[in-house]
Design a protein around this motif. Structure first.
Motif, PDB file in Angstrom:
ATOM      1  N   MET A  90       6.098 -32.849  21.634  1.00 54.36           N
ATOM      2  CA  MET A  90       5.738 -32.141  20.408  1.00 54.36           C
ATOM      3  C   MET A  90       5.679 -30.632  20.645  1.00 54.36           C
ATOM      4  O   MET A  90       6.067 -29.848  19.762  1.00 54.36           O
ATOM      5  CB  MET A  90       4.399 -32.657  19.891  1.00 54.36           C
ATOM      6  N   ASP A  91       5.208 -30.227  21.817  1.00 51.44           N
ATOM      7  CA  ASP A  91       5.242 -28.794  22.153  1.00 51.44           C
ATOM      8  C   ASP A  91       6.672 -28.264  22.114  1.00 51.44           C
ATOM      9  O   ASP A  91       6.938 -27.189  21.572  1.00 51.44           O
ATOM     10  CB  ASP A  91       4.656 -28.562  23.550  1.00 51.44           C
ATOM     11  N   TYR A  98       9.258 -29.651  20.580  1.00 51.76           N
ATOM     12  CA  TYR A  98       9.789 -29.727  19.211  1.00 51.76           C
ATOM     13  C   TYR A  98       9.373 -28.499  18.407  1.00 51.76           C
ATOM     14  O   TYR A  98      10.194 -27.883  17.711  1.00 51.76           O
ATOM     15  CB  TYR A  98       9.297 -31.003  18.536  1.00 51.76           C
ATOM     16  N   LYS A  99       8.106 -28.091  18.536  1.00 49.84           N
ATOM     17  CA  LYS A  99       7.625 -26.902  17.830  1.00 49.84           C
ATOM     18  C   LYS A  99       8.317 -25.644  18.354  1.00 49.84           C
ATOM     19  O   LYS A  99       8.553 -24.686  17.601  1.00 49.84           O
ATOM     20  CB  LYS A  99       6.115 -26.767  18.008  1.00 49.84           C
ATOM     21  N   TYR A 100       8.656 -25.656  19.627  1.00 59.63           N
ATOM     22  CA  TYR A 100       9.275 -24.486  20.255  1.00 59.63           C
ATOM     23  C   TYR A 100      10.745 -24.332  19.879  1.00 59.63           C
ATOM     24  O   TYR A 100      11.268 -23.225  19.793  1.00 59.63           O
ATOM     25  CB  TYR A 100       9.125 -24.624  21.770  1.00 59.63           C
ATOM     26  N   ASN A 114      12.483 -26.709  17.383  1.00 59.76           N
ATOM     27  CA  ASN A 114      12.872 -27.396  16.142  1.00 59.76           C
ATOM     28  C   ASN A 114      14.002 -28.398  16.360  1.00 59.76           C
ATOM     29  O   ASN A 114      14.760 -28.703  15.440  1.00 59.76           O
ATOM     30  CB  ASN A 114      13.275 -26.393  15.052  1.00 59.76           C
ATOM     31  N   LYS A 142      11.373 -34.626  19.591  1.00 57.17           N
ATOM     32  CA  LYS A 142      10.403 -35.406  18.836  1.00 57.17           C
ATOM     33  C   LYS A 142      10.645 -36.903  18.968  1.00 57.17           C
ATOM     34  O   LYS A 142       9.708 -37.707  18.945  1.00 57.17           O
ATOM     35  CB  LYS A 142      10.474 -35.002  17.354  1.00 57.17           C
TER      36      LYS A 142
END
Length: 354
Positions: A312-313, A315-317, A319, A324
């Motif tokens: 998740m880290d 994925y946020k970094y 996109n 994910k």
């Protein structure tokens, strides 16, 4: 600058059947039957001190005569396997000068010093308990780095060659201040690239004592390279910052050097250069990379909560949905490699993000 974000000692993970078969396929299995536990049967030990009489946290161990003869013979054979073709003809020219034991760190290694009696040249290698995380880290370093690594596995024992260089903490404490301004700028550049390399291949815990600085003399200048020497934290921690050396307080002198010597545009340039180099190496060794990633993608080398946090880290970094959707740490690493190679193939440029 973070104080610490590695809160618990990492457990050791066993070598599964698929990884063992991979190691056998690429000639990583030792033919010498010596185990880590054999070396634990020492009968005495003394502390080892450096030239300034500081305790090195290593202890020189001793064995009874019968066991020492057998151990010495097997250690010489291991030297021959690591550095030649395993030819027994060289054994008579070798001497095991020292066996040192360290209780500091996760692996509690033995350090072996073997000397050639004809010319007094010597080398070191290490014997540790085998850990799947470390083996994946060593193999990925061998494939993706210009510096190849020799290592062997025997049952639950790992044998690693010594990586030559000046420990990062020692270099920062004693040698960095004497470097020229040009050399400091070059070291800053190398740290940016090292930081990027560790992040992309998910090699964690690169505090100053877990990598070495290698000075290379090139015509009228000295060029500095940075190499990792500890692969214990390959794809284990959930906190993304663990895979970025810039966030460890022990590396602050390097981070300060980057801020002082490099403009933002240069930092981005060096990051892109490192991503491009890594992408080329991943693509050039595609078959072997796919093979090891498939095994890693089915192995359990980290707790579920670490996998969830890291994916998740990332994925946020970035996109990127591939992060994910990852189920295992191997899938997270595969997603990182795909992200890098996809951008390289499509544009030869890297978008903001990873």
């Amino acid at each position: 600058m973070e104080d610490t974000f590695i809160q618990f000692k990492k457990p050791s993970y066993p070598i599964n059947k698929a990884l063992f078969e991979y190691l056998e396929r690429f000639d990583r299995i030792s033919k010498v039957s010596i185990c880590y536990d054999d070396l634990l049967r020492f009968s005495g030990a003394i502390n080892v001190y450096d030239k300034e009489d500081n305790d090195t946290l290593w202890a020189r161990v001793f064995y009874n005569e019968f066991e020492r003869n057998e151990i010495d013979l097997n250690l010489k054979k291991i030297y021959s396997l690591l550095h030649s073709d395993g030819n027994s003809d060289i054994l008579k020219f070798l001497n095991v000068d020292a066996i040192d034991y360290c209780t500091f760190g996760n692996s509690k290694p033995f350090r072996i010093k073997v000397r050639n009696i004809l010319n007094d040249n010597y080398v070191h290698f290490y014997i540790k308990k085998a850990d799947a995380s470390r083996i994946y880290g060593l193999e990925l370093e061998h494939i993706l780095s210009p510096d190849k690594i020799n290592f062997l596995v025997y049952e639950d024992t790992l044998i690693e060659e010594h990586i030559i260089g000046i420990p990062g903490d020692v270099f920062m404490d004693t040698l960095l201040k004497n470097c020229t301004e040009t050399e400091k700028a070059q070291i800053a550049k190398e740290f940016v690239k090292f930081n990027e390399r560790c992040m992309i291949r998910l090699l964690g815990d690169m505090r100053a004592y877990n990598y070495v600085i290698v000075p290379i003399h090139d015509f009228d200048q000295v060029v500095y390279k940075i190499r990792p020497i500890d692969f214990d934290q390959q794809c284990y921690e959930g906190n993304f910052k663990v895979y970025r050396p810039q966030f460890f307080k022990e590396n602050y002198p390097m981070v300060r050097l980057v801020k002082e010597k490099l403009q933002e545009s240069s930092i981005e340039q060096y990051k892109n250069e490192e991503r491009a180099v890594l992408a080329k190496r991943i693509l050039s060794a595609e078959t072997r990379i796919k093979r090891i990633l498939k095994i890693l993608g089915q192995d359990n080398i980290a707790p579920e909560e670490h996998i969830t946090q890291l994916k998740m880290d990332l994925y946020k970094y970035t996109n990127d949905l591939n992060f994910k959707n990852a189920k295992k740490m191997g899938n997270v690493l595969s997603a990182a490699f795909r992200f890098v190679t996809r951008n390289y193939k499509n544009t030869n440029l890297f978008k903001p993000g990873f």
